[in-house]
Design an enzyme around this catalytic site. Structure first.
Site, PDB file in Angstrom:
ATOM      1  N   HIS A  73       9.713   4.257   4.219  1.00 54.38           N
ATOM      2  CA  HIS A  73       9.411   5.680   4.040  1.00 54.38           C
ATOM      3  C   HIS A  73       8.145   5.907   3.209  1.00 54.38           C
ATOM      4  O   HIS A  73       7.775   7.031   2.914  1.00 54.38           O
ATOM      5  CB  HIS A  73      10.601   6.407   3.401  1.00 54.38           C
ATOM      6  CG  HIS A  73      11.144   5.701   2.187  1.00 54.38           C
ATOM      7  ND1 HIS A  73      12.455   5.700   1.835  1.00 54.38           N
ATOM      8  CD2 HIS A  73      10.516   4.930   1.262  1.00 54.38           C
ATOM      9  CE1 HIS A  73      12.635   4.972   0.738  1.00 54.38           C
ATOM     10  NE2 HIS A  73      11.470   4.516   0.374  1.00 54.38           N
ATOM     11  N   ASP A  87       3.583   2.458  -1.040  1.00 53.79           N
ATOM     12  CA  ASP A  87       3.785   1.180  -1.723  1.00 53.79           C
ATOM     13  C   ASP A  87       2.541   0.307  -1.719  1.00 53.79           C
ATOM     14  O   ASP A  87       2.453  -0.646  -2.494  1.00 53.79           O
ATOM     15  CB  ASP A  87       4.951   0.430  -1.078  1.00 53.79           C
ATOM     16  CG  ASP A  87       6.250   1.206  -1.186  1.00 53.79           C
ATOM     17  OD1 ASP A  87       6.809   1.265  -2.290  1.00 53.79           O
ATOM     18  OD2 ASP A  87       6.696   1.776  -0.176  1.00 53.79           O
TER      19      ASP A  87
END
Lengths: 416, 416
Positions: free
Chosen positions: B138, B223
C-alpha cells in the site's frame, strides 16, 4: 603493416626494430610508419589499439591525491577506471574517437582492442558503432602457474575460464580427463603453508586467490586475483600483504613501482638496440611467440585457420544471467566465419551476484557517466567504495581529481 | 470466506468482528474460521497471505544483537530480509510451504502475497511454482502526501510509480496535463526549509526523499524513502535525524517503537470490541475502504471489472534493463483477462545502476541462500554493508543470529 604513434621518437624505435627483425627472418612484410592516425587506417583490415593516453604520470598523481583523501592506492585498484584516470575518460575518449575514424575510413576492418580498460572500451565501441570489435588480453595464461605449481604436465591439462576482462574464473580444470579441482584442494591442504613461506610466490598462487576460490566457488585467474577479489583484501598495505604476500602483490606501492620501472627499463632497452644496427636481434632476443593473441586473430580470420582463443566479445547468451549486449571474456572459435563464442555453463550464484554483476554495474556506470558527462554518477560510484565514509569525501575527491590540469577537458565534460 | 490463523484467540477476534460487520451491513457472506491451513485452502479461488511468523519479538532481539556487532538498527534497515529475520528464513519458508500446499489443494487459485518480504516472497513463488501469484502493498498511496504538500487537487493529478516493492519511484507526475516535477523543484527551493522546521512532517516529504530525488532523478515514494535511499542516510541516529527529521523517521528507535506500540494498541482495541457485542461497529468505526488492493483484485478478476492497480508481478519486459523473471511493482490492468503489466519507459541510469540493480542482486542472494542453505552467501551479503569493517565481524554476526533459539531450524539449514 602500418605502425602509428603520435610520438616520433617512439615510433622510430618501433619501426627500426620491426624492420630489422623482418630483415633477419627474411619475412615478406612492409612496414610503414606514420604519426597520422587517419592515414594509418586507410585500407586496414585489422586495427590494433594499444594506446595509453598521457602515459602513467597523471595516473600516479591521481593515485597520490586519492590517498590523501583516504583511499589507499587510489580509487581504481578494484575497478578498471584507474587505467584511464578518473572516469577512464581519456582512454574511452580515444577508443571511441578511433572507432569513429574507422567507421569513416575502414568500416569493414576489425578493431582489436587491447588498451585498458578493455571491458569498458569494448562495451563502448560495440554499443556505439557497428564495427567488428574484439577485446584482447593475456591474463588467462596465468592458469599455467597453477598447473606448474600443482606439478601437472600442461599437455595433459585442459582449462576453461569465463567472466569479464580482468575478472575471469576457472570453470573447467581437467587433468587426464578428470576434474582437477580436487588437486587444488589437496595442494591447499598439504602444500600451501610451506609454499607461502617463500617470498617470491606469484599472485596466482597467493592466499588471496585461494580464499576467493573458497568464497565464490571457482578459482580466479590472472588479473582476476587483483581486480576480482573482494574489497577487504585491498584496504591497506597490511591487508595486501596478508592476501598477496610480503610485498603486497602487483598493485601495492612496491609491486606497482617495480612494474613501472620494468616497463621503463624495457623501453630503454629497445631504444638502445635501435641505436645499434650492428647488433643481431635474433641472437640477443630470439624470435618467439609471446603468447599475445593479436596475430592469431588476424591469421585465423584472414586465412580461415580455426583456432580457439580467449577473447572479449558480446555475450549473446554465452554466459547465463549476463545481458546479451555485455562484453564477456570467454573461449571463442576464430576462423573465416568470424568470432564465435563458446557457450558456458551457469556460473556459481555467489560469484555471479557477488563479483560479476557488481562489476557489470560499475562498467555501466562508467559508460553512462562518460556518454552523458554525468559527474553525479562518478560520485555515486565512489560512494559504493567501502573506504568512503561520507558523501562529501567522495564528492571532494572527484572534484579535486577533475580539477587537475591534465583533466581540463574531462572537467568540462562531467557536469554536476 | 475462510479465516485462518494458528492462534485460536486471534482467530476468534477476527471471526467475531467479521461476522458483526457482516450482520450490520447485511452482507451476503459466510465466514468460516479454522486453524487448519490445508482445510482453509479447499475450494479457494483466492488466497491472501498476510503472515508474520513468530511476531516481532525475535526480530527486535536480532536487531539488538546486530547493534552490539556494530550495525545500528540491525542489518535489515535497507534490505527487506529484516522483516523475516536473518536470511528472511521464516517468512520465505512459510510462503513457499503455503504455495506448495496450494499446488496440491487449489492449484488454480490466485495467491495474493502481502506478507513481507513481498519482493523476495513473490520472486520465490513465481520461480518455484506454477501458481498465479501477485504481490500487494500500500506504500504507493504516499504519493498523496506529496500532492497534498504541494497544494494540488488530487483529482487533477495523475501519477505512475515503478520499481520493486518498497523501491518504487515516481516516473510520471502530471498536473492538469502538464509535467508537475517543476512544482516539486519549486517547493524544494521556496518552501522546504520552512516546512522542515515543523516537527511532524512525514518521511515522504523529508530531506532524505528530496535528496534521493536529486541524486537519482526520480522521487522515491512510500517505503522507498526508507528502503531505497542510500546507506549514508542510515548509518546512525544523527544521520537518520538529518535525513528523516527530529525522531529519525519510521525506522529509528523512536519511530519503530511507536509503530510497534500502535500495532499492539490496535490489536487490543479489536479484542475489546470483540468482547462487547452490544457495541455497534458501524457507529464507532464506519465501514470504509482502507486503500488496500486485495478486494479490488478479487472483484476485478472474478467480475471482469477492469481496474488499474499498483501490483507486484513478473517484469516480462515491462521495465527495460530488468530481467523478465524478476518481480516488479508497476501499474497493471486487472480484469477477467488476469493481470497485465503496463510497459514503463527506461528508468534513469543512476537509479537503475545505483538502486534497483543492487536491490535485485540482494534479492537473488537471499533466494539463493534460502534455496541452497548457503551461509556463505549470507555473510558475503553482509560484507556489502558499508558498516562492515571485517570478514570476521560479518561472519560472527551471522553465526550469532543463527545460533538464537528461534532460529534453530535456520541454523541447521544454512551450512558453511
Amino acid at each position: 603493416m602500418t605502425l602509428m604513434d603520435i610520438h616520433p621518437g617512439r615510433l622510430r624505435v618501433a619501426e627500426t626494430i620491426a624492420n630489422r627483425y623482418r630483415d633477419e627472418v627474411k619475412a615478406d612484410l612492409k612496414f610503414v610508419a606514420t604519426t597520422d592516425r587517419c592515414k594509418s587506417l586507410e585500407g586496414a583490415d585489422f586495427v590494433i589499439c594499444a594506446v595509453k593516453v598521457g602515459g602513467y604520470d597523471p595516473l600516479e598523481a591521481e593515485r597520490k591525491i586519492a590517498e590523501a583523501h583516504g583511499y589507499y592506492r587510489g580509487i581504481g585498484d578494484r575497478v578498471s577506471c584507474y587505467y584511464g584516470g578518473v572516469g577512464a575518460y581519456h582512454q574511452l575518449k580515444f577508443i571511441l574517437d578511433l572507432a569513429r575514424d574507422m567507421e569513416q575510413i575502414c568500416p569493414n576492418a576489425w578493431l582489436i582492442e587491447t588498451a585498458n580498460p578493455v571491458f569498458e572500451g569494448t562495451n563502448l565501441v560495440t554499443r556505439q558503432t557497428r564495427l567488428k570489435t574484439v577485446g584482447v588480453c593475456h591474463g588467462h595464461h596465468c592458469v599455467n602457474r597453477l598447473i606448474d605449481a600443482l606439478g601437472l604436465n600442461k599437455a595433459e591439462v585442459s582449462t576453461q575460464m569465463v567472466g569479464f576482462n580482468h575478472f575471469i574464473w576457472l570453470t573447467h580444470f581437467i587433468h587426464r580427463g578428470k576434474n582437477a579441482y580436487p588437486l587444488v584442494d589437496q595442494w591447499l591442504a598439504t602444500k600451501s603453508q610451506e609454499y607461502w613461506k617463500t617470498v617470491n610466490y606469484n599472485e596466482q598462487m597467493s592466499p588471496g586467490a585461494f580464499n576467493a576460490y573458497q568464497l565464490y566457488g571457482l578459482f580466479p585467474i590472472g588479473d582476476a586475483v587483483r581486480s576480482g577479489t573482494p574489497w577487504w583484501y585491498h584496504t591497506d598495505r597490511q591487508a595486501k600483504e596478508q592476501w598477496f604476500g610480503k610485498d603486497g602483490g602487483f598493485d601495492s606501492e612496491i609491486g606497482w613501482t617495480r612494474y613501472l620501472s620494468d616497463k621503463a627499463a624495457e623501453h630503454k632497452m629497445w631504444e638502445k638496440l635501435a641505436e645499434h644496427p650492428e647488433q643481431k636481434l635474433l641472437e640477443k632476443y630470439p624470435f618467439k611467440h609471446g603468447g599475445e593473441q593479436h596475430i592469431h586473430i588476424v591469421d585465423a580470420i584472414s586465412n580461415d585457420k580455426e583456432m580457439k582463443l580467449q577473447l572479449n566479445i558480446p555475450n549473446s547468451g554465452c554466459i547465463p544471467g549476463i545481458a546479451d549486449d555485455v562484453i564477456v571474456e570467454i573461449p571463442a572459435l576464430v576462423s573465416g566465419r568470424g568470432i564465435q563464442g563458446v557457450k558456458a555453463d551457469k556460473l556459481p550464484t555467489r560469484l555471479l551476484n557477488g563479483v560479476l554483476l557488481p562489476r557489470m554495474i560499475a562498467m555501466e556506470n562508467i559508460l553512462h557517466a562518460f556518454l552523458n558527462g554525468d559527474r553525479k554518477a562518478l560520485v555515486l560510484m565512489l560512494m559504493d567504495d567501502h573506504r568512503t565514509r561520507s558523501f562529501q569525501q567522495a564528492k571532494e575527491l572527484i572534484d579535486t581529481l577533475l580539477a587537475q590540469p591534465w583533466n581540463a577537458t574531462a572537467n568540462e565534460h562531467y557536469r554536476w
